[in-house]
Motif scaffolding. Structure first.
Motif, PDB file in Angstrom:
ATOM      1  N   UNK A 166      12.033  -6.926  20.574  1.00 49.58           N
ATOM      2  CA  UNK A 166      12.363  -6.797  21.982  1.00 49.58           C
ATOM      3  C   UNK A 166      12.103  -8.019  22.838  1.00 49.58           C
ATOM      4  N   UNK A 167      12.391  -7.841  24.135  1.00 48.45           N
ATOM      5  CA  UNK A 167      12.336  -8.956  25.079  1.00 48.45           C
ATOM      6  C   UNK A 167      10.929  -9.517  25.231  1.00 48.45           C
ATOM      7  N   UNK A 168       9.907  -8.704  24.969  1.00 47.00           N
ATOM      8  CA  UNK A 168       8.517  -9.167  25.060  1.00 47.00           C
ATOM      9  C   UNK A 168       7.936  -9.408  23.667  1.00 47.00           C
ATOM     10  N   UNK A 169       8.758  -9.925  22.786  1.00 44.66           N
ATOM     11  CA  UNK A 169       8.443 -10.090  21.376  1.00 44.66           C
ATOM     12  C   UNK A 169       7.088 -10.748  21.114  1.00 44.66           C
ATOM     13  N   UNK A 170       6.242 -10.035  20.369  1.00 42.49           N
ATOM     14  CA  UNK A 170       4.966 -10.598  19.940  1.00 42.49           C
ATOM     15  C   UNK A 170       5.190 -11.782  19.004  1.00 42.49           C
ATOM     16  N   UNK A 175       4.946 -17.633  18.011  1.00 45.83           N
ATOM     17  CA  UNK A 175       5.612 -18.874  17.596  1.00 45.83           C
ATOM     18  C   UNK A 175       5.485 -19.964  18.653  1.00 45.83           C
ATOM     19  N   UNK A 176       5.179 -19.549  19.889  1.00 47.10           N
ATOM     20  CA  UNK A 176       5.021 -20.469  21.025  1.00 47.10           C
ATOM     21  C   UNK A 176       6.282 -21.281  21.274  1.00 47.10           C
ATOM     22  N   UNK A 177       7.431 -20.562  21.249  1.00 46.62           N
ATOM     23  CA  UNK A 177       8.697 -21.205  21.562  1.00 46.62           C
ATOM     24  C   UNK A 177       9.121 -20.809  22.977  1.00 46.62           C
ATOM     25  N   UNK A 282      11.413 -21.461  10.134  1.00 43.41           N
ATOM     26  CA  UNK A 282      10.914 -21.339   8.768  1.00 43.41           C
ATOM     27  C   UNK A 282      11.393 -20.049   8.141  1.00 43.41           C
ATOM     28  N   UNK A 283      10.453 -19.198   7.761  1.00 47.15           N
ATOM     29  CA  UNK A 283      10.783 -17.907   7.154  1.00 47.15           C
ATOM     30  C   UNK A 283      10.765 -16.756   8.165  1.00 47.15           C
ATOM     31  N   UNK A 284      10.775 -17.117   9.431  1.00 46.68           N
ATOM     32  CA  UNK A 284      10.773 -16.123  10.508  1.00 46.68           C
ATOM     33  C   UNK A 284      12.111 -16.204  11.246  1.00 46.68           C
ATOM     34  N   UNK A 285      12.747 -15.056  11.425  1.00 48.25           N
ATOM     35  CA  UNK A 285      14.025 -14.975  12.128  1.00 48.25           C
ATOM     36  C   UNK A 285      13.885 -14.017  13.315  1.00 48.25           C
TER      37      UNK A 285
END
Length: 541
Positions: A166-170, A175-177, A282-285
């Motif tokens: 969701x919009x408030x993605x943990x 990831x600090x993007x 990386x391995x996170x989408x």
């Protein structure tokens, strides 16, 4: 790669995007685990429309009859200024763009329920009340710390982490993007209420006036209606409306008397437009609202996220089989970022036009819509945009090849495979996309009735597939598309281009070959005798 074939991919988020991602990964043969901090399916209607572009993807995962039974087929859209009709889209009178309905009106809680049921049928258990605490990754895996019911913590390792939280993605926060963008100044009310008036079944109606917009959309499978309207004093901070305030908006905007009652949901919102620079880390989408947010105008938010999931799943599926490298996985970010930006731009323009509150500009808007709405071309284009049929990858993502002379107005690489009617064995009516297996590539070898020796062309295509590396060979289906009346060919799926729709759409001037990706995007046009282009394309994954 040090990736275990038995280690499941981990999906974070149990909304429609996460549930779809889990189903799509499973369909691609990827073991999957899905968690979310919710206690169960949503109890609110939220996203209401599943457009035909998304239905085409869902068809490979779930029986769509269940969606039709739980919802209502969208039959049309109308725009009014008071009692004056400006634009009318009646889908029964318009060209069909898909073998599925233009859209299904269905509350999000029903969409989630049906997706969860399908996961359970696939023996995949949704792990409710389970949240991601933290994660770290290296070149081979992601290590994730989870907190489940009762606060019990555990650690798991996964080759792929898919954030649909969701919009408030943990995940995005950790990831600090940057997730920057604009917040539109207008406040909107949203209400799910019962209206004491009869409206045409399965039709959405938008009323425009000098105060802005009031949209009514039936909530499929219920007696309630979704109201989305410009709030009075909409430049003030968002405060959830009361039922009397919703009634005041309806009295102002509608040319007839209606009474709002039995509210299921009352809320207000401001539109926040955001698109991540990269959807892969990386391995996170990241997918859905975790990667992009935009105006609800057009009803494309949930649909765009679900289409993210389809795009990502087949690419991870290939990688799971040992096919493709970083370019294949990077193309998820390139392609879906391109689409998200277009959706944001289009919904922004639509919102600004609909929310005009200047008396002079609202008159200009109404006059312009009335004129444009009288033209078939305008109505057809609006229909295409709403159904998301114009979203493609012609300028981004995986390579697109056209190495043979074709008619200039034919399909282009990167475009969606359109609705093309053909016949199969025993004259069974079907469509080209219905014969496509969404877990594989389809190589369509298409006969031109003015060119001899199609058998030679088909044998050449067979030899090309047999000459591919074993891992590629297993994911390509060969389908012959012949002119009507020709004989079957042993060992090859045969379709007949009865009305010449396939030949016209592909534009081949001789026998040709068309490679279609698992997500029904055309990738390659080449001569049926030219296997080199196909081999190069697969080697480039």
């Amino acid at each position: 790669m040090n990736e275990s074939k038995d280690t499941p991919a981990l999906v974070i988020g149990t909304g429609p995007v996460g549930l779809t991602a889990a189903l799509a990964l499973h369909a691609q043969g990827v073991p999957v685990r899905i968690i979310g901090n919710a206690t169960g399916c949503s109890t609110k209607s939220k996203a209401l429309v599943i457009w035909s572009r998304t239905l085409e993807d869902l068809a490979g995962l779930i029986d769509l009859q269940s969606f039709s039974e739980a919802g209502t087929q969208l039959r049309g859209m109308r725009i009014h200024s008071g009692s004056h009709e400006l634009v009318s889209l009646q889908y029964k009178d318009m060209p069909a763009l898909s073998r599925f309905p233009p859209g299904i009106l269905i509350p999000q809680y029903e969409t989630e329920r049906l997706l969860v049921q399908r996961l359970e049928a696939c023996e995949i258990t949704v792990e409710w009340e389970t949240e991601l605490v933290s994660f770290s990754q290296n070149d081979h895996e992601v290590e994730v710390r989870l907190r489940g019911p009762g606060g019990v913590e555990s650690v798991c390792k996964t080759p792929w982490l898919i954030a649909a939280d969701g919009a408030h993605s943990t995940v995005r926060h950790q990831l600090e993007v940057e997730f920057t963008g604009d917040t539109l100044p207008t406040t909107f009310y949203i209400a799910d209420v019962h209206l004491g008036a009869d409206f045409p079944e399965g039709e959405g109606v938008t009323y425009l006036d000098r105060h802005g917009v009031c949209m009514l959309l039936p909530i499929g499978g219920t007696q309630h209606t979704r109201v989305i309207a410009t709030a009075p004093n909409s430049d003030e901070a968002s405060v959830d409306p009361t039922l009397p305030q919703i009634q005041e908006v309806l009295d102002r905007a509608l040319p007839m008397d209606v009474t709002a009652s039995d509210p299921m949901w009352l809320a207000s919102f401001r539109i926040r437009e955001r698109v991540l620079e990269e959807f892969r880390h990386g391995r996170v989408f990241l997918a859905g609202d975790a990667a992009h947010t935009h105006s609800p105008a057009g009803g494309h938010g949930m649909n765009t996220g679900m289409q993210d999931a389809f795009n990502l799943a087949w690419k991870i599926g290939l990688h799971h089989r040992g096919i493709g490298g970083d370019d294949l996985l990077d193309s998820y970010s390139d392609e879906r970022k391109h689409v998200a930006r277009k959706v944001v731009t289009d919904s922004n323009r639509l919102t600004k036009v609909m929310a005009i509150d200047s008396p002079v500009l609202s008159l200009v808007r109404s006059s312009g819509l009335k004129l444009a709405g009288s033209f078939d071309r305008f109505r057809n284009q609006v229909s295409r945009n709403l159904q998301m049929m114009d979203l493609d990858y012609q300028d981004t993502g995986l390579p697109r090849v056209s190495s043979i002379s074709r008619n200039h107005d034919a399909l282009s690489p990167g475009m969606r495979l359109p609705l093309l009617e053909v016949s199969a064995a025993e004259q069974r009516a079907t469509t080209l996309d219905a014969e496509h297996d969404p877990s594989k590539f389809s190589l369509f070898v298409i006969e031109n009735d003015r060119t001899p020796s199609f058998d030679k062309a088909l044998r050449s295509a067979q030899a090309t597939i047999e000459g591919l590396a074993p891992e590629f060979r297993e994911v390509v289906n060969l389908i012959a598309v012949r002119v009507a009346g020709t004989e079957p060919i042993a060992g090859v799926t045969l379709l007949h281009d009865v009305d010449g729709q396939v030949q016209q759409a592909t534009g081949f001037r001789g026998h040709g070959a068309m490679l279609v990706r698992p997500d029904r995007i055309v990738s390659v046009f080449c001569g049926a005798l030219d296997g080199r282009e196909l081999d190069r394309w697969f080697q480039g994954l």
